[in-house]
Scaffold this active site. Structure first.
Site, PDB file in Angstrom:
ATOM      1  N   CYS A 280       0.735  -1.230   0.033  1.00 29.29           N
ATOM      2  CA  CYS A 280       0.005  -0.118   0.161  1.00 29.29           C
ATOM      3  C   CYS A 280       0.876   1.173   0.008  1.00 29.29           C
ATOM      4  O   CYS A 280       1.040   1.855  -1.098  1.00 29.29           O
ATOM      5  CB  CYS A 280      -0.934  -0.097   1.274  1.00 29.29           C
ATOM      6  SG  CYS A 280      -1.637  -1.529   1.561  1.00 29.29           S
TER       7      CYS A 280
HETATM    8  N1  SAJ Z   1       6.305   2.214   8.419  1.00 27.59           N
HETATM    9  C1  SAJ Z   1       7.653   3.199   9.202  1.00 27.59           C
HETATM   10  N2  SAJ Z   1       7.244   3.944   9.899  1.00 27.59           N
HETATM   11  C2  SAJ Z   1       5.960   4.395  10.523  1.00 27.59           C
HETATM   12  C3  SAJ Z   1       4.973   3.461   9.993  1.00 27.59           C
HETATM   13  C4  SAJ Z   1       5.200   2.620   8.996  1.00 27.59           C
HETATM   14  O1  SAJ Z   1       8.573   2.985   8.577  1.00 27.59           O
HETATM   15  O2  SAJ Z   1       5.834   5.141  11.227  1.00 27.59           O
HETATM   16  C5  SAJ Z   1       6.819   1.051   7.503  1.00 27.59           C
HETATM   17  C6  SAJ Z   1       6.016  -0.060   8.035  1.00 27.59           C
HETATM   18  O3  SAJ Z   1       7.372  -0.734   8.759  1.00 27.59           O
HETATM   19  C7  SAJ Z   1       5.825  -0.795   6.895  1.00 27.59           C
HETATM   20  C8  SAJ Z   1       5.318   0.316   5.881  1.00 27.59           C
HETATM   21  O4  SAJ Z   1       5.875   1.490   6.449  1.00 27.59           O
HETATM   22  O5  SAJ Z   1       7.032  -1.143   6.064  1.00 27.59           O
HETATM   23  C9  SAJ Z   1       3.759   0.443   5.789  1.00 27.59           C
HETATM   24  O6  SAJ Z   1       3.560   0.159   7.128  1.00 27.59           O
HETATM   25  P1  SAJ Z   1       1.709   0.740   7.433  1.00 27.59           P
HETATM   26  O7  SAJ Z   1       1.230  -0.144   8.698  1.00 27.59           O
HETATM   27  O8  SAJ Z   1       1.572   2.018   7.315  1.00 27.59           O
HETATM   28  O9  SAJ Z   1       1.103  -0.110   6.174  1.00 27.59           O
HETATM   29  P2  SAJ Z   1       0.292  -1.398   5.841  1.00 27.59           P
HETATM   30  O10 SAJ Z   1       0.464  -1.443   4.426  1.00 27.59           O
HETATM   31  O11 SAJ Z   1       0.748  -2.569   6.670  1.00 27.59           O
HETATM   32  O12 SAJ Z   1      -1.167  -0.962   6.195  1.00 27.59           O
HETATM   33  C10 SAJ Z   1      -1.466   0.224   5.857  1.00 27.59           C
HETATM   34  C11 SAJ Z   1      -2.609   0.871   6.788  1.00 27.59           C
HETATM   35  N3  SAJ Z   1      -2.004   1.101   8.035  1.00 27.59           N
HETATM   36  C12 SAJ Z   1      -2.430   1.979   8.990  1.00 27.59           C
HETATM   37  O13 SAJ Z   1      -3.120   2.557   8.848  1.00 27.59           O
HETATM   38  C13 SAJ Z   1      -1.814   1.621  10.214  1.00 27.59           C
HETATM   39  C14 SAJ Z   1      -3.407   1.645   6.021  1.00 27.59           C
HETATM   40  O14 SAJ Z   1      -2.588   2.819   5.639  1.00 27.59           O
HETATM   41  C15 SAJ Z   1      -4.223   1.139   4.987  1.00 27.59           C
HETATM   42  O15 SAJ Z   1      -5.337   0.842   5.557  1.00 27.59           O
HETATM   43  C16 SAJ Z   1      -3.331  -0.191   4.363  1.00 27.59           C
HETATM   44  O16 SAJ Z   1      -2.144   0.076   4.399  1.00 27.59           O
HETATM   45  C17 SAJ Z   1      -4.089  -0.393   3.133  1.00 27.59           C
HETATM   46  O17 SAJ Z   1      -4.014  -1.684   2.959  1.00 27.59           O
HETATM   47  O18 SAJ Z   1      -4.077   0.542   2.235  1.00 27.59           O
END
Ligand code: SAJ
Length: 441
Positions: A280
């Site tokens: 995503c």
């Molecule tokens: N990450 C960081 N720093 C942060 C947050 C995340 O480095 O502060 C990294 C994570 O380790 C990962 C990537 O970014 O590698 C993505 O993490 P994520 O939790 O933002 O993304 P996804 O793909 O697991 O889930 C996200 C959902 N996350 C949250 O809302 C917390 C949301 O954005 C969407 O509903 C989902 O993608 C989607 O399916 O679109």
């Protein structure tokens, strides 16, 4: 309030949705589709999953769960009751009243939208389209996909949208591994291609999801979701940039961020890492960037965030080399134990994982890298398969450096610090600990 009268076709569909006799098809039984199918079946709908992967379809029909966010026993029970079944073709889609499309929307190699799955599914649905069906796209995509790509294909059947059939966009909002916010209790945005489509879609989603957020068009719903993921990508890039600056200022970015996040308003926590993974955050914002170019608009933040987030694996490599140099060890001859290959903690998904990029960069520099990740027994890189190890103590005691790239909860990082000669912690897994063998990103 008397319900507004809908055209007969819509009213019949709404009645079927309300009395749960509507047959539901879910196209794509992945981390979005399977939890959604379970939610619908749990309230009594008969759900047919249309899954192109025969192994997945077969597992669903055996009630053998493969998605972390789905309860094993629930799937087994719903399958045994015949409320969920999976097929690999569209032959019976004409029997379905609601068709929910949850297929991947990846990027091509040059970061442009790849809608091949959405288009091929829409063509299949169009072949069997009949009056009285609702089609809803859940895949994350650029604003305009539902109306400009799906609608012409469906309209080629000769049926009229918002009269004969109904078309909507309701973006998935699944946070893989999130125990608190599930398909059921996460607000669901819904936009229709016409007012009647919106009404029908609201009825459908409202049967199993607590809060529905209607918007005035499918385009608005599409843009809402892409904005959500852009918001995350930009804020992650902001803290990743701060991380690289703190490295030059010899300041601890984790201490600074923890202090900043004590502010009770006007801020929210994001943390640096070895890059941004998953299907995503690294992908969806570039769908919007691509669409914006059509109206001669440059989405500067998306481009900048992408560049910064994609620069993190190289930054990790460069810092690893520095740490080893300070200990008189050449990276090209170093033995490294890498903890974590999944794209984020406590799940088994390694797609687009930055940890794999770090692994590749270290290996290409000549280092001998052993990967530890009990969530991911094996992974692929350029079609070469690699296995991970779980018994890591001996290898860690004998290595030149241990690096933490995904902070799964099931690792004793204190023990890693005791055993390893030096630990490079890119995830702050050893938060708050000061030790001369411990270096943070
Ligand atoms: N990450 C960081 N720093 C942060 C947050 C995340 O480095 O502060 C990294 C994570 O380790 C990962 C990537 O970014 O590698 C993505 O993490 P994520 O939790 O933002 O993304 P996804 O793909 O697991 O889930 C996200 C959902 N996350 C949250 O809302 C917390 C949301 O954005 C969407 O509903 C989902 O993608 C989607 O399916 O679109």
């Amino acid at each position: 309030m008397t319900p507004t009268a809908h055209p007969a076709t819509a009213q019949q569909l709404i009645d079927k949705i309300r009395n749960k006799t509507a047959q539901v098809a879910v196209v794509g039984l992945g981390y979005v589709g399977l939890p959604f199918a379970v939610e619908k079946a749990k309230v009594g709908y008969s759900v047919m999953g249309i899954e192109q992967n025969p192994l997945r379809a077969e597992r669903v029909n055996r009630g053998d769960n493969y998605i972390g966010d789905v309860d094993d026993a629930e799937l087994k029970e719903l399958t045994e009751k015949g409320l969920i079944r999976a097929v690999t073709n569209f032959e019976n889609v004409k029997d379905c009243d609601v068709i929910v499309v949850c297929v991947p929307t990846p990027l091509t190699k040059n970061l442009t939208p790849d809608l091949q799955y959405v288009e091929s599914v829409t063509r299949e649905v169009a072949r069997h389209l009949r009056p009285g069906q609702l089609i809803s796209l859940e895949s994350t995509t650029y604003p305009g996909t539902t109306e400009e790509v799906m609608l012409p294909i469906l309209a080629s059947s000769g049926l009229k949208v918002d009269e004969d059939f109904f078309l909507a966009h309701s973006p998935e909002r699944v946070d893989p591994g999130n125990q608190r916010y599930t398909t059921k209790n996460t607000h669901k945005v819904v936009g229709g291609v016409g007012p009647t489509s919106l009404e029908v879609a609201k009825e459908f989603y409202g049967q199993t999801i607590l809060n529905i957020v209607p918007v005035n068009s499918a385009k608005a719903a599409e843009l809402t979701k892409v904005f959500e993921n852009t918001f995350r990508a930009v804020n992650i890039a902001l803290v990743n940039e701060l991380c690289q600056l703190c490295d030059r200022l010899d300041l601890d970015v984790w201490e600074v961020l923890d202090a900043a996040f004590t502010k009770p308003f006007g801020i929210m926590p994001f943390y640096p890492g070895p890059g941004v993974g998953g299907h995503c955050i690294p992908i969806d914002p570039h769908y919007l960037e691509w669409k914006a170019k059509e109206v001669n608009f440059n989405t500067e933040f998306i481009a900048l965030a992408g560049r910064i987030n994609r620069s993190m694996p190289e930054f990790v490599l460069e810092k690893t080399q520095r740490i080893l140099n300070e200990r008189g060890v050449a990276l090209s001859r170093a033995k490294i134990v890498q903890f974590g290959i999944a794209y984020k903690a406590d799940l088994d998904d390694w797609r687009e994982s930055p940890a794999i990029e770090v692994f590749e960069l270290l290996r290409n520099s000549g280092a001998d890298v052993t990967v530890v990740d009990s969530w991911v027994p094996e992974f692929e890189l350029h079609r070469e398969s690699f296995t991970t190890v779980s018994d890591w103590e001996a290898a860690t005691a004998a290595c030149d450096l241990a690096i933490i790239t995904t902070h799964h909860k099931n690792v004793d990082y204190q023990r890693v610090l005791e055993v390893a000669p030096v630990v490079f912690d890119t995830r702050n897994a050893l938060k708050g600990l000061l030790h001369e063998k411990l270096i943070r990103l």
